[in-house]
Design a protein around this motif. Structure first.
Motif, PDB file in Angstrom:
ATOM      1  N   SER A  53       0.845  -1.192   0.000  1.00  0.00           N
ATOM      2  CA  SER A  53       0.000   0.000   0.000  1.00  0.00           C
ATOM      3  C   SER A  53       0.878   1.238   0.000  1.00  0.00           C
ATOM      4  CB  SER A  53      -0.943   0.012   1.199  1.00  0.00           C
ATOM      5  OG  SER A  53      -0.226   0.181   2.386  1.00  0.00           O
ATOM      6  N   ASN A  54       0.379   2.241  -0.634  1.00  0.00           N
ATOM      7  CA  ASN A  54       1.096   3.505  -0.730  1.00  0.00           C
ATOM      8  C   ASN A  54       0.104   4.582  -0.343  1.00  0.00           C
ATOM      9  OD1 ASN A  54       2.382   5.841  -1.472  1.00  0.00           O
ATOM     10  ND2 ASN A  54       2.861   5.172  -3.543  1.00  0.00           N
ATOM     11  N   LEU A  55       0.334   5.205   0.788  1.00  0.00           N
ATOM     12  CA  LEU A  55      -0.610   6.203   1.292  1.00  0.00           C
ATOM     13  C   LEU A  55      -0.884   7.286   0.259  1.00  0.00           C
ATOM     14  CD1 LEU A  55      -2.332   7.071   3.698  1.00  0.00           C
ATOM     15  CD2 LEU A  55      -0.359   8.316   4.573  1.00  0.00           C
ATOM     16  N   THR A  56       0.122   7.624  -0.529  1.00  0.00           N
ATOM     17  CA  THR A  56      -0.090   8.663  -1.535  1.00  0.00           C
ATOM     18  C   THR A  56      -1.019   8.182  -2.642  1.00  0.00           C
ATOM     19  OG1 THR A  56       1.891   8.036  -2.766  1.00  0.00           O
ATOM     20  CG2 THR A  56       2.130   9.754  -1.103  1.00  0.00           C
ATOM     21  N   ALA A  57      -1.138   6.871  -2.818  1.00  0.00           N
ATOM     22  CA  ALA A  57      -2.019   6.341  -3.854  1.00  0.00           C
ATOM     23  C   ALA A  57      -3.433   6.109  -3.336  1.00  0.00           C
ATOM     24  CB  ALA A  57      -1.447   5.032  -4.396  1.00  0.00           C
ATOM     25  N   ILE A  58      -3.592   5.844  -2.027  1.00  0.00           N
ATOM     26  CA  ILE A  58      -4.919   5.507  -1.529  1.00  0.00           C
ATOM     27  C   ILE A  58      -5.550   6.582  -0.666  1.00  0.00           C
ATOM     28  CG2 ILE A  58      -4.523   3.031  -1.637  1.00  0.00           C
ATOM     29  CD1 ILE A  58      -4.040   3.038   1.358  1.00  0.00           C
ATOM     30  N   GLY A  59      -4.761   7.527  -0.209  1.00  0.00           N
ATOM     31  CA  GLY A  59      -5.309   8.571   0.656  1.00  0.00           C
ATOM     32  C   GLY A  59      -5.375   9.907  -0.052  1.00  0.00           C
ATOM     33  N   MET A  60      -6.260  10.761   0.432  1.00  0.00           N
ATOM     34  CA  MET A  60      -6.362  12.123  -0.078  1.00  0.00           C
ATOM     35  C   MET A  60      -5.592  13.043   0.862  1.00  0.00           C
ATOM     36  SD  MET A  60     -10.440  12.245  -0.957  1.00  0.00           S
ATOM     37  CE  MET A  60     -10.851  12.115   0.769  1.00  0.00           C
ATOM     38  N   ILE A  61      -5.054  14.115   0.325  1.00  0.00           N
ATOM     39  CA  ILE A  61      -4.359  15.092   1.163  1.00  0.00           C
ATOM     40  C   ILE A  61      -5.363  15.687   2.139  1.00  0.00           C
ATOM     41  CG2 ILE A  61      -3.201  17.331   1.184  1.00  0.00           C
ATOM     42  CD1 ILE A  61      -1.934  16.557  -1.493  1.00  0.00           C
ATOM     43  N   ASP A  62      -4.981  15.732   3.409  1.00  0.00           N
ATOM     44  CA  ASP A  62      -5.838  16.315   4.441  1.00  0.00           C
ATOM     45  C   ASP A  62      -5.546  17.810   4.498  1.00  0.00           C
ATOM     46  OD1 ASP A  62      -7.271  17.068   6.681  1.00  0.00           O
ATOM     47  OD2 ASP A  62      -6.784  15.248   7.788  1.00  0.00           O
ATOM     48  N   GLU A  63      -6.463  18.584   3.992  1.00  0.00           N
ATOM     49  CA  GLU A  63      -6.295  20.035   3.894  1.00  0.00           C
ATOM     50  C   GLU A  63      -6.132  20.707   5.257  1.00  0.00           C
ATOM     51  OE1 GLU A  63      -5.876  21.586   1.033  1.00  0.00           O
ATOM     52  OE2 GLU A  63      -6.234  19.774  -0.140  1.00  0.00           O
ATOM     53  N   SER A  64      -6.565  20.061   6.315  1.00  0.00           N
ATOM     54  CA  SER A  64      -6.458  20.637   7.654  1.00  0.00           C
ATOM     55  C   SER A  64      -5.012  20.758   8.127  1.00  0.00           C
ATOM     56  CB  SER A  64      -7.215  19.775   8.664  1.00  0.00           C
ATOM     57  OG  SER A  64      -8.535  19.581   8.271  1.00  0.00           O
ATOM     58  N   PHE A  65      -4.106  20.024   7.472  1.00  0.00           N
ATOM     59  CA  PHE A  65      -2.723  19.965   7.930  1.00  0.00           C
ATOM     60  C   PHE A  65      -1.718  20.438   6.894  1.00  0.00           C
ATOM     61  CE2 PHE A  65      -5.076  17.090  10.609  1.00  0.00           C
ATOM     62  CZ  PHE A  65      -4.580  17.386  11.861  1.00  0.00           C
ATOM     63  N   THR A  66      -2.144  21.189   5.898  1.00  0.00           N
ATOM     64  CA  THR A  66      -1.228  21.634   4.849  1.00  0.00           C
ATOM     65  C   THR A  66      -0.175  22.615   5.367  1.00  0.00           C
ATOM     66  OG1 THR A  66      -2.826  23.323   4.178  1.00  0.00           O
ATOM     67  CG2 THR A  66      -2.836  21.235   2.940  1.00  0.00           C
ATOM     68  N   ARG A  73      -2.255  12.615   5.031  1.00  0.00           N
ATOM     69  CA  ARG A  73      -3.272  12.094   4.134  1.00  0.00           C
ATOM     70  C   ARG A  73      -4.378  11.475   4.970  1.00  0.00           C
ATOM     71  NH1 ARG A  73      -2.600  11.791  -1.473  1.00  0.00           N
ATOM     72  NH2 ARG A  73      -0.772  12.989  -1.997  1.00  0.00           N
ATOM     73  N   LYS A  74      -5.542  11.289   4.343  1.00  0.00           N
ATOM     74  CA  LYS A  74      -6.677  10.742   5.081  1.00  0.00           C
ATOM     75  C   LYS A  74      -7.400   9.694   4.253  1.00  0.00           C
ATOM     76  CE  LYS A  74      -9.720  14.416   3.506  1.00  0.00           C
ATOM     77  NZ  LYS A  74     -10.478  15.582   3.856  1.00  0.00           N
ATOM     78  N   ILE A  75      -7.998   8.780   4.983  1.00  0.00           N
ATOM     79  CA  ILE A  75      -8.895   7.767   4.424  1.00  0.00           C
ATOM     80  C   ILE A  75     -10.145   7.827   5.290  1.00  0.00           C
ATOM     81  CG2 ILE A  75      -9.226   5.314   3.963  1.00  0.00           C
ATOM     82  CD1 ILE A  75      -6.181   5.020   3.968  1.00  0.00           C
ATOM     83  N   VAL A  76     -11.307   7.711   4.685  1.00  0.00           N
ATOM     84  CA  VAL A  76     -12.559   7.754   5.443  1.00  0.00           C
ATOM     85  C   VAL A  76     -13.183   6.359   5.429  1.00  0.00           C
ATOM     86  CG1 VAL A  76     -14.843   8.796   5.607  1.00  0.00           C
ATOM     87  CG2 VAL A  76     -12.896  10.194   4.874  1.00  0.00           C
ATOM     88  N   ASP A  77     -13.561   5.891   6.613  1.00  0.00           N
ATOM     89  CA  ASP A  77     -14.227   4.596   6.770  1.00  0.00           C
ATOM     90  C   ASP A  77     -15.334   4.762   7.801  1.00  0.00           C
ATOM     91  OD1 ASP A  77     -14.946   1.929   6.803  1.00  0.00           O
ATOM     92  OD2 ASP A  77     -13.133   1.239   7.809  1.00  0.00           O
ATOM     93  N   LYS A  81     -12.573   9.668   9.890  1.00  0.00           N
ATOM     94  CA  LYS A  81     -11.389  10.061   9.144  1.00  0.00           C
ATOM     95  C   LYS A  81     -10.169   9.441   9.810  1.00  0.00           C
ATOM     96  CE  LYS A  81     -10.635  14.463   8.996  1.00  0.00           C
ATOM     97  NZ  LYS A  81     -10.289  15.876   8.768  1.00  0.00           N
ATOM     98  N   ILE A  82      -9.423   8.666   9.026  1.00  0.00           N
ATOM     99  CA  ILE A  82      -8.187   8.061   9.488  1.00  0.00           C
ATOM    100  C   ILE A  82      -7.074   8.882   8.855  1.00  0.00           C
ATOM    101  CG2 ILE A  82      -6.779   5.976   9.507  1.00  0.00           C
ATOM    102  CD1 ILE A  82      -9.538   4.470   9.033  1.00  0.00           C
ATOM    103  N   ARG A  83      -6.266   9.500   9.681  1.00  0.00           N
ATOM    104  CA  ARG A  83      -5.267  10.457   9.215  1.00  0.00           C
ATOM    105  C   ARG A  83      -3.885   9.935   9.520  1.00  0.00           C
ATOM    106  NH1 ARG A  83      -6.580  14.649  12.670  1.00  0.00           N
ATOM    107  NH2 ARG A  83      -8.329  15.114  11.332  1.00  0.00           N
ATOM    108  N   GLY A  84      -2.946  10.161   8.608  1.00  0.00           N
ATOM    109  CA  GLY A  84      -1.591   9.724   8.864  1.00  0.00           C
ATOM    110  C   GLY A  84      -0.589  10.400   7.947  1.00  0.00           C
ATOM    111  N   CYS A  85       0.671  10.186   8.284  1.00  0.00           N
ATOM    112  CA  CYS A  85       1.762  10.676   7.446  1.00  0.00           C
ATOM    113  C   CYS A  85       2.914   9.693   7.581  1.00  0.00           C
ATOM    114  CB  CYS A  85       2.203  12.066   7.857  1.00  0.00           C
ATOM    115  SG  CYS A  85       3.082  12.144   9.417  1.00  0.00           S
ATOM    116  N   LYS A  86       3.763   9.692   6.599  1.00  0.00           N
ATOM    117  CA  LYS A  86       4.940   8.848   6.653  1.00  0.00           C
ATOM    118  C   LYS A  86       5.982   9.556   7.507  1.00  0.00           C
ATOM    119  CE  LYS A  86       7.817   6.022   3.843  1.00  0.00           C
ATOM    120  NZ  LYS A  86       7.571   4.982   2.920  1.00  0.00           N
ATOM    121  N   LEU A  87       6.491   8.857   8.520  1.00  0.00           N
ATOM    122  CA  LEU A  87       7.430   9.485   9.448  1.00  0.00           C
ATOM    123  C   LEU A  87       8.860   9.478   8.962  1.00  0.00           C
ATOM    124  CD1 LEU A  87       6.019   8.268  12.870  1.00  0.00           C
ATOM    125  CD2 LEU A  87       5.746  10.487  11.786  1.00  0.00           C
ATOM    126  N   ASN A  88       9.247   8.421   8.233  1.00  0.00           N
ATOM    127  CA  ASN A  88      10.621   8.369   7.753  1.00  0.00           C
ATOM    128  C   ASN A  88      10.647   7.768   6.350  1.00  0.00           C
ATOM    129  OD1 ASN A  88      10.026   5.734   8.342  1.00  0.00           O
ATOM    130  ND2 ASN A  88      11.577   5.486   9.885  1.00  0.00           N
TER     131      ASN A  88
END
Length: 90
Positions: A53-66, A73-77, A81-88
Motif C-alpha cells: 500500500s502507498n498512502l499517496t495512492a490511496i489517501g487524499m491530502i488532508d487540507e487541515s494539515f497543509t 493524508r486521510k482515508i474515510v471509513d 477520518k483516518i489520518r496519517g503521514c509517513k514518518l521516515n
C-alpha cells in the motif's frame, strides 16, 4: 512469504476515539454491528502497514494539515477520518 510491515503508531487520542466511536455505534446499532464497524476501521488502518500500500495512492491530502512540514493524508471509513503521514523515508 515475507512481507515488510510499516507499523502504524496509534496515538492515545486515536485509541480513545476508536473506543468512543464503538460506544456511539453500540447505542445506535447494537454491540454486534458496532464491533463490525470498529473491526472495519482497524482493517483500514492495517492496509497502511503493508508495503504494497502507498498512502499517496490511496489517501487524499488532508487540507487541515497543509501548514505542517509533513504531508498528511486521510482515508474515510464509516464516517471516520483516518489520518496519517509517513514518518521516515526508506
Amino acid at each position: 512469504m515475507d512481507e515488510n510491515i510499516n507499523p502504524v503508531l496509534w496515538t492515545s487520542r486515536a485509541t480513545k476515539d476508536l473506543k468512543k466511536i464503538t460506544f456511539f455505534y453500540i447505542d445506535i446499532y447494537g454491540k454486534q454491528k458496532a464491533r463490525a464497524i470498529a473491526t472495519s476501521i482497524k482493517k483500514t488502518v492495517e492496509i497502511l502497514e503493508t508495503t504494497q500500500s502507498n498512502l499517496t495512492a490511496i489517501g487524499m491530502i488532508d487540507e487541515s494539515f497543509t501548514h505542517l512540514k509533513r504531508e498528511y493524508r486521510k482515508i474515510v471509513d464509516h464516517h471516520c477520518k483516518i489520518r496519517g503521514c509517513k514518518l521516515n523515508s526508506v
